[in-house]
Enzyme design. Structure first.
Site, PDB file in Angstrom:
ATOM      1  N   THR A   1       1.078  -0.876   0.268  1.00  0.00           N
ATOM      2  CA  THR A   1       0.308   0.147   0.030  1.00  0.00           C
ATOM      3  C   THR A   1       1.089   1.526  -0.258  1.00  0.00           C
ATOM      4  OG1 THR A   1      -0.262   0.199   2.571  1.00  0.00           O
ATOM      5  CG2 THR A   1      -1.782  -1.103   1.271  1.00  0.00           C
ATOM      6  N   TRP A   2       2.121   1.154   0.559  1.00  0.00           N
ATOM      7  CA  TRP A   2       3.095   2.351  -0.395  1.00  0.00           C
ATOM      8  C   TRP A   2       2.700   3.534  -1.372  1.00  0.00           C
ATOM      9  CZ3 TRP A   2       8.598   2.334  -2.938  1.00  0.00           C
ATOM     10  CH2 TRP A   2       9.177   3.369  -3.091  1.00  0.00           C
TER      11      TRP A   2
ATOM     12  N   ASP B   1       0.059  -4.986   3.182  1.00  0.00           N
ATOM     13  CA  ASP B   1       1.163  -4.621   4.254  1.00  0.00           C
ATOM     14  C   ASP B   1       1.358  -3.384   3.777  1.00  0.00           C
ATOM     15  OD1 ASP B   1       3.833  -4.575   5.103  1.00  0.00           O
ATOM     16  OD2 ASP B   1       4.103  -2.712   3.323  1.00  0.00           O
TER      17      ASP B   1
ATOM     18  N   TYR C   1       3.265   5.542   5.350  1.00  0.00           N
ATOM     19  CA  TYR C   1       2.491   5.964   3.866  1.00  0.00           C
ATOM     20  C   TYR C   1       1.623   6.623   4.185  1.00  0.00           C
ATOM     21  CZ  TYR C   1       5.419   1.092   3.614  1.00  0.00           C
ATOM     22  OH  TYR C   1       6.185   0.563   3.299  1.00  0.00           O
TER      23      TYR C   1
ATOM     24  N   GLN D   1      11.032  -8.127   6.657  1.00  0.00           N
ATOM     25  CA  GLN D   1      10.957  -7.261   5.263  1.00  0.00           C
ATOM     26  C   GLN D   1      12.379  -6.212   4.787  1.00  0.00           C
ATOM     27  OE1 GLN D   1       7.962  -3.849   4.096  1.00  0.00           O
ATOM     28  NE2 GLN D   1       6.601  -5.923   5.466  1.00  0.00           N
TER      29      GLN D   1
ATOM     30  N   TYR E   1      10.434  -6.566  -0.057  1.00  0.00           N
ATOM     31  CA  TYR E   1       9.563  -5.513  -0.585  1.00  0.00           C
ATOM     32  C   TYR E   1      10.322  -4.812  -1.957  1.00  0.00           C
ATOM     33  CZ  TYR E   1      12.660  -1.817   1.479  1.00  0.00           C
ATOM     34  OH  TYR E   1      13.945  -1.380   0.955  1.00  0.00           O
TER      35      TYR E   1
ATOM     36  N   LYS F   1       6.697  -2.428 -19.119  1.00  0.00           N
ATOM     37  CA  LYS F   1       5.597  -1.646 -19.894  1.00  0.00           C
ATOM     38  C   LYS F   1       6.841  -0.463 -20.233  1.00  0.00           C
ATOM     39  CE  LYS F   1       4.006   0.805 -15.224  1.00  0.00           C
ATOM     40  NZ  LYS F   1       3.080   1.173 -14.987  1.00  0.00           N
TER      41      LYS F   1
ATOM     42  N   ARG G   1      10.473   8.584  -8.594  1.00  0.00           N
ATOM     43  CA  ARG G   1      11.770   7.949  -9.821  1.00  0.00           C
ATOM     44  C   ARG G   1      12.172   8.687 -10.900  1.00  0.00           C
ATOM     45  NH1 ARG G   1       7.669   3.606 -11.527  1.00  0.00           N
ATOM     46  NH2 ARG G   1       6.116   5.224 -11.539  1.00  0.00           N
TER      47      ARG G   1
ATOM     48  N   GLY H   1       4.005  -3.297  -5.316  1.00  0.00           N
ATOM     49  CA  GLY H   1       3.287  -1.971  -5.184  1.00  0.00           C
ATOM     50  C   GLY H   1       2.191  -2.023  -6.294  1.00  0.00           C
TER      51      GLY H   1
HETATM   52  N1  LIG Z   1       9.454  -1.733   4.134  1.00  0.00           N
HETATM   53  C1  LIG Z   1      10.203  -0.528   3.578  1.00  0.00           C
HETATM   54  O1  LIG Z   1      10.492   0.327   3.453  1.00  0.00           O
HETATM   55  C2  LIG Z   1       8.566  -0.880   2.474  1.00  0.00           C
HETATM   56  C3  LIG Z   1       9.819   0.470   1.652  1.00  0.00           C
HETATM   57  C4  LIG Z   1       9.367   0.167  -0.356  1.00  0.00           C
HETATM   58  C5  LIG Z   1       7.931  -0.905  -0.746  1.00  0.00           C
HETATM   59  N2  LIG Z   1       7.168  -0.880   0.623  1.00  0.00           N
HETATM   60  C6  LIG Z   1       6.335  -2.451   0.329  1.00  0.00           C
HETATM   61  O2  LIG Z   1       6.559  -2.777  -0.777  1.00  0.00           O
HETATM   62  C7  LIG Z   1       5.555  -2.594  -1.765  1.00  0.00           C
HETATM   63  C8  LIG Z   1       6.584  -2.749  -2.834  1.00  0.00           C
HETATM   64  O3  LIG Z   1       6.945  -2.419  -3.108  1.00  0.00           O
HETATM   65  P1  LIG Z   1       6.846  -0.426  -4.181  1.00  0.00           P
HETATM   66  O4  LIG Z   1       6.285  -0.121  -4.752  1.00  0.00           O
HETATM   67  O5  LIG Z   1       8.841  -0.881  -4.671  1.00  0.00           O
HETATM   68  O6  LIG Z   1       7.412  -2.032  -5.829  1.00  0.00           O
HETATM   69  P2  LIG Z   1       7.072  -2.911  -6.842  1.00  0.00           P
HETATM   70  O7  LIG Z   1       6.360  -3.872  -6.440  1.00  0.00           O
HETATM   71  O8  LIG Z   1       8.654  -3.642  -6.918  1.00  0.00           O
HETATM   72  O9  LIG Z   1       6.551  -1.557  -7.585  1.00  0.00           O
HETATM   73  C9  LIG Z   1       5.647  -1.713  -8.023  1.00  0.00           C
HETATM   74  C10 LIG Z   1       4.949  -0.433  -9.292  1.00  0.00           C
HETATM   75  O10 LIG Z   1       5.216  -1.055 -10.650  1.00  0.00           O
HETATM   76  C11 LIG Z   1       4.084  -0.186 -10.968  1.00  0.00           C
HETATM   77  N3  LIG Z   1       2.955  -2.227 -11.266  1.00  0.00           N
HETATM   78  C12 LIG Z   1       2.618  -2.375 -10.427  1.00  0.00           C
HETATM   79  N4  LIG Z   1       2.073  -3.618 -11.409  1.00  0.00           N
HETATM   80  C13 LIG Z   1       1.504  -3.212 -11.465  1.00  0.00           C
HETATM   81  C14 LIG Z   1       1.608  -3.887 -13.403  1.00  0.00           C
HETATM   82  N5  LIG Z   1       1.109  -5.381 -13.476  1.00  0.00           N
HETATM   83  N6  LIG Z   1       2.077  -3.485 -14.937  1.00  0.00           N
HETATM   84  C15 LIG Z   1       2.348  -2.747 -15.051  1.00  0.00           C
HETATM   85  N7  LIG Z   1       2.820  -1.464 -13.645  1.00  0.00           N
HETATM   86  C16 LIG Z   1       2.707  -2.204 -12.864  1.00  0.00           C
HETATM   87  C17 LIG Z   1       3.037   0.589 -10.072  1.00  0.00           C
HETATM   88  O11 LIG Z   1       3.985   1.866 -10.849  1.00  0.00           O
HETATM   89  P3  LIG Z   1       3.864   2.392 -12.470  1.00  0.00           P
HETATM   90  O12 LIG Z   1       2.517   2.216 -13.077  1.00  0.00           O
HETATM   91  O13 LIG Z   1       3.875   4.230 -11.980  1.00  0.00           O
HETATM   92  O14 LIG Z   1       5.374   1.978 -12.807  1.00  0.00           O
HETATM   93  C18 LIG Z   1       3.288   0.364  -8.818  1.00  0.00           C
HETATM   94  O15 LIG Z   1       3.589   1.407  -8.297  1.00  0.00           O
HETATM   95  C19 LIG Z   1       4.688  -1.718  -0.841  1.00  0.00           C
HETATM   96  O16 LIG Z   1       4.085  -1.271  -1.560  1.00  0.00           O
HETATM   97  C20 LIG Z   1       4.998  -1.660   0.749  1.00  0.00           C
HETATM   98  O17 LIG Z   1       4.035  -1.739   1.165  1.00  0.00           O
HETATM   99  C21 LIG Z   1       8.785  -1.758   1.830  1.00  0.00           C
END
Ligand SMILES: NC(=O)c1ccc[n+]([C@@H]2O[C@H](COP(=O)([O-])OP(=O)(O)OC[C@H]3O[C@@H](n4cnc5c(N)ncnc54)[C@H](OP(=O)(O)O)[C@@H]3O)[C@@H](O)[C@H]2O)c1
Length: 321
Positions: free
Chosen positions: A20-21, A52, A57, A175, A203, A214, A225, A277
């Protein structure tokens, strides 16, 4: 419904978790709340039971939105993880604070926003150098005795920090960041967790969107980014070319590139869960579609080789040469 045993926690979880970030405007810009809630509901229909979040967030906003979705979802079948670390000032600045009084206050606030009685997994978002480790563990122990949290864990800790925490409390979940372009924790944290049966939820498995398939390398970004080195210039182009080269293999498996990369990520035996994410229902549908697929060993290493970062000399997949 695919479920994995989540280390020693006693919990059974889906290997794909809903992240949910994306509901943090300071990182991702404004997102549609309706899309987020629709995606959360679809996630459950698609067999995902792990969500998560963190109080950081959107300074509580992500928890509030998740809480809204939870009202229409079967709470008892779901596992909710949230994280604490930041002290929030009125001017939106923050500083580390896992002191007993503040941690207790944050936990109460999160329970309220989420509209639940118990946080299934309470994570320390980062390592607080100032609060004594026994004080943190004692606070979590009290919250556990009060039924406000169940399992405990840490995020963004080194192996040494985790080892030290575990001298004081039963931290059972980690995590860390991990993707096939950034597999650094394979050298230390993952073997340690595997040996100790610690639940691992990684994560950024899609490297913040870069591995979704994409992007072509010519895009520019208006969110965080815009300043991330892997989304700039030649480096971004080369990484995207590596991702695009996976298309024929993905088609051979009947998967999208996103699903191929996610399926490969989940093959590491120390990794229980990848937190994806999510912004829209389409995102979670695609992520859920990767569950239950394993690649042939040869293909797994071919994926790693294609995604090996340009600056890397060598990793488990061998050098880029
Ligand atoms: N513990 C920590 O410090 C920490 C840090 C970061 C994250 N997290 C957790 O981990 C989760 C995931 O990390 P992340 O957000 O970096 O994840 P990620 O899965 O690496 O990237 C997510 C991004 O990919 C794109 N996307 C997602 N599904 C897609 C699809 N089916 N087709 C095309 N593009 C898609 C979206 O952005 P665009 O469409 O803009 O490209 C989305 O914002 C977070 O939501 C959070 O819960 C934890």
């Amino acid at each position: 419904m695919e479920r994995v045993r989540f280390g020693d926690t006693g919990l059974s979880v889906s290997p794909v978790a809903f992240g949910t970030w994306q509901l943090s405007p300071r990182f991702w810009g404004e997102q549609s709340k309706a899309d987020a809630i629709a995606a959360m509901k679809l996630a459950v229909d698609k067999g995902i039971n792990l969500f998560d979040t963190a109080d950081a967030y959107g300074d509580g906003y992500a928890e509030t939105v998740l809480g809204e979705a939870l009202r229409d979802l079967p709470r008892d079948e779901l596992v909710i993880t949230t994280k604490f670390f930041n002290h929030f000032n009125a001017d939106a600045s923050r500083y580390p604070d896992l002191s007993p009084a503040y941690l207790t206050e944050r936990c109460e606030a999160s329970l309220k926003r989420l509209g639940i009685d118990t946080i299934d997994v309470c994570l320390l978002h980062m390592f607080d150098p100032l609060t004594p480790l026994d004080a943190v563990a004692d606070t979590l122990d009290t919250l556990r005795a009060q039924g406000k949290i169940r399992a405990i864990g840490v995020s963004n800790h080194t192996v040494e920090q985790l080892r030290a925490q575990r001298r004081f409390g039963p931290y059972a979940v980690v995590q860390p960041p991990y993707s096939l372009v950034d597999p650094a924790i394979e050298n230390d944290l993952l073997p340690y967790c595997q040996a100790e049966n610690i639940a691992v939820m990684v994560y950024s498995p899609m490297h913040k969107g870069l591995l979704t398939g994409k992007y072509t390398g010519s895009e520019t970004f208006s969110d965080f980014r815009a300043n991330h080195p892997d989304f700039q210039g030649e480096r971004f182009k080369e990484l995207c070319a590596g991702v695009q080269s996976l298309r024929p293999m993905a088609e051979r498996y009947g998967l999208s590139v996103y699903q191929l990369v996610l399926a490969a990520t989940l093959m590491h035996p120390a990794i229980h869960v990848a937190i994806c994410g999510i912004k829209t229902p389409e995102h979670i549908a695609e992520a859920a579609g990767a569950m239950g697929t394993a690649l042939e060993r040869e293909d797994y290493f071919a994926v790693r080789k294609a995604l090996c970062k340009p600056a890397k000399i060598a990793d488990a997949s061998g050098s880029r040469k």
